[in-house]
Design an enzyme around this catalytic site. Sequence first.
Site, PDB file in Angstrom:
ATOM      1  N   ASP A   1      51.928  57.091  29.388  1.00 20.12           N
ATOM      2  CA  ASP A   1      52.088  56.571  30.969  1.00 20.12           C
ATOM      3  C   ASP A   1      50.699  56.795  31.494  1.00 20.12           C
ATOM      4  O   ASP A   1      49.822  57.898  31.146  1.00 20.12           O
ATOM      5  CB  ASP A   1      53.140  57.286  31.636  1.00 20.12           C
TER       6      ASP A   1
ATOM      7  N   HIS B   1      57.479  62.964  35.360  1.00 17.33           N
ATOM      8  CA  HIS B   1      57.148  63.716  36.454  1.00 17.33           C
ATOM      9  C   HIS B   1      58.053  64.844  36.786  1.00 17.33           C
ATOM     10  O   HIS B   1      57.573  65.802  37.779  1.00 17.33           O
ATOM     11  CB  HIS B   1      56.801  63.090  37.745  1.00 17.33           C
TER      12      HIS B   1
ATOM     13  N   HIS C   1      49.835  57.931  34.541  1.00 13.83           N
ATOM     14  CA  HIS C   1      50.036  59.053  35.118  1.00 13.83           C
ATOM     15  C   HIS C   1      50.174  60.453  34.349  1.00 13.83           C
ATOM     16  O   HIS C   1      51.012  60.138  33.352  1.00 13.83           O
ATOM     17  CB  HIS C   1      51.174  58.892  36.283  1.00 13.83           C
TER      18      HIS C   1
ATOM     19  N   ASP D   1      52.435  51.288  32.643  1.00 11.99           N
ATOM     20  CA  ASP D   1      51.438  51.346  33.861  1.00 11.99           C
ATOM     21  C   ASP D   1      49.893  51.467  33.284  1.00 11.99           C
ATOM     22  O   ASP D   1      48.938  51.415  33.973  1.00 11.99           O
ATOM     23  CB  ASP D   1      52.058  52.156  34.907  1.00 11.99           C
TER      24      ASP D   1
HETATM   25  C1  SP5 Z   1      56.820  57.360  36.372  1.00 14.10           C
HETATM   26  C2  SP5 Z   1      55.550  56.965  37.046  1.00 14.10           C
HETATM   27  O1  SP5 Z   1      54.845  55.968  36.647  1.00 14.10           O
HETATM   28  N1  SP5 Z   1      55.569  57.406  38.384  1.00 14.10           N
HETATM   29  C3  SP5 Z   1      54.434  57.021  39.103  1.00 14.10           C
HETATM   30  C4  SP5 Z   1      54.445  57.477  40.690  1.00 14.10           C
HETATM   31  C5  SP5 Z   1      53.424  57.255  41.484  1.00 14.10           C
HETATM   32  N2  SP5 Z   1      53.732  57.455  42.933  1.00 14.10           N
HETATM   33  C6  SP5 Z   1      52.409  57.532  43.625  1.00 14.10           C
HETATM   34  C7  SP5 Z   1      51.379  56.551  43.392  1.00 14.10           C
HETATM   35  C8  SP5 Z   1      50.064  56.736  44.381  1.00 14.10           C
HETATM   36  C9  SP5 Z   1      49.391  55.466  44.110  1.00 14.10           C
HETATM   37  N3  SP5 Z   1      48.113  55.524  44.948  1.00 14.10           N
HETATM   38  C10 SP5 Z   1      47.472  53.893  44.832  1.00 14.10           C
HETATM   39  C11 SP5 Z   1      46.462  53.892  43.859  1.00 14.10           C
HETATM   40  C12 SP5 Z   1      46.204  52.239  43.577  1.00 14.10           C
HETATM   41  N4  SP5 Z   1      45.284  52.198  42.536  1.00 14.10           N
HETATM   42 ZN    ZN Z   2      53.103  56.241  35.659  1.00 10.46          ZN
END
Ligand code: SP5
Ligand code: ZN
Length: 341
Positions: A196, A162, A198, A285
């Site tokens: 990943d 990120h 995300h 994840d």
């Molecule tokens: C490296 C990495 O995996 N970073 C991820 C950071 C995510 N942080 C914010 C998450 C917001 C989650 N919202 C809740 C959704 C649950 N299904």
């Molecule tokens: Zn992630």
Amino acid sequence: MQVYYSNTHQLHNPPFELFDGGQHMPYLENPERMERVLSALKERDWAEILEPDAFGLDPVLAVHDADYVDFLRTAYEEWTQVKTPYEKKALLPATFPPRGWSRRPKSLLGRAGYYMFDLSAPIMDGTYQAALGSINCALSGAKAIAEGERSAFALCRPPGHHAGKSFCGGYCYLNNAAIAAHWLSGLGKIALLDIDYHAGNGTQDIFYERGDVLTISIHADPDAEYPAFSGYADEMGAGQGSGSHRNFPLPAGTDDARYLSTLREALTLIKSFAPVFLVISAGMDLYSGDPLGTFSVTREGIQQIGKHIAALELPSLIVMEGGYNNAALGKNITTLLKNFI
Ligand code: SP5
Ligand code: ZN
């Protein structure tokens, strides 16, 4: 397989994170993740755990802006000097610039708002040192494959994908995989595949205008999931990099079959790009049991994902990104890695 790991990550241990909605939660990206992965690796006879070499700042400054790296280096010490009438748990600003505000303020909190894009990358005492330990793991793994290893695993913490040229967020400060990919790009074309859960928005930012590094991210649709502002299918690179970035957003509930058919598309792109090295941003994840995830990818799915990527037969650097189901993390990552022995 050479595994690069440094215990400097332990210096970075934020006490909490703020979830959407304002709730304080224990920091999901915690040191225990590494203990879990290490103990799983120690049960395998194919994993050789090594200390990384120190590469200095040059490979970092080749990817990140100097003023941003300077901010990371000095911010915590400056923060200790700032007087506040309340407790300072970490350097974490509460003010961020909207579109069109491009000024970089002098104040520390102003600069923190300028360089951070969310509330999940607080700067603590030791954060910068941990981030340097993490990039050294990625670079040591890159060096190993450059010298002829079939694969290497960089057990990086904090994660990196990120983090962009000049921003941190999403538990990431320096972009380990991107720094390693840039370092390798001196030797030929590179593909960077991000699995990943995300979108790899930082990696996208770093290579967006470069044609010599193909970046591909398979992730949860940002229209429904973090990081919301990046990772859409129509973002395909610009200038020299036109067509050399690809995003594959997937819906909640994505199962093994759906994931693997998308992966096949991504792998076809990598094959026709014909890179010399492959870097994999390996976030676990994507696993069905992840507290931040919504996919239904099983451990058998992770095994298949590893098998298909390894079938490219490219020298591969696997870089640890996210994955927050600590109980499953060791088994998940070793399941992926075993394909690359
Ligand atoms: C490296 C990495 O995996 N970073 C991820 C950071 C995510 N942080 C914010 C998450 C917001 C989650 N919202 C809740 C959704 C649950 N299904
Ligand atoms: Zn992630």
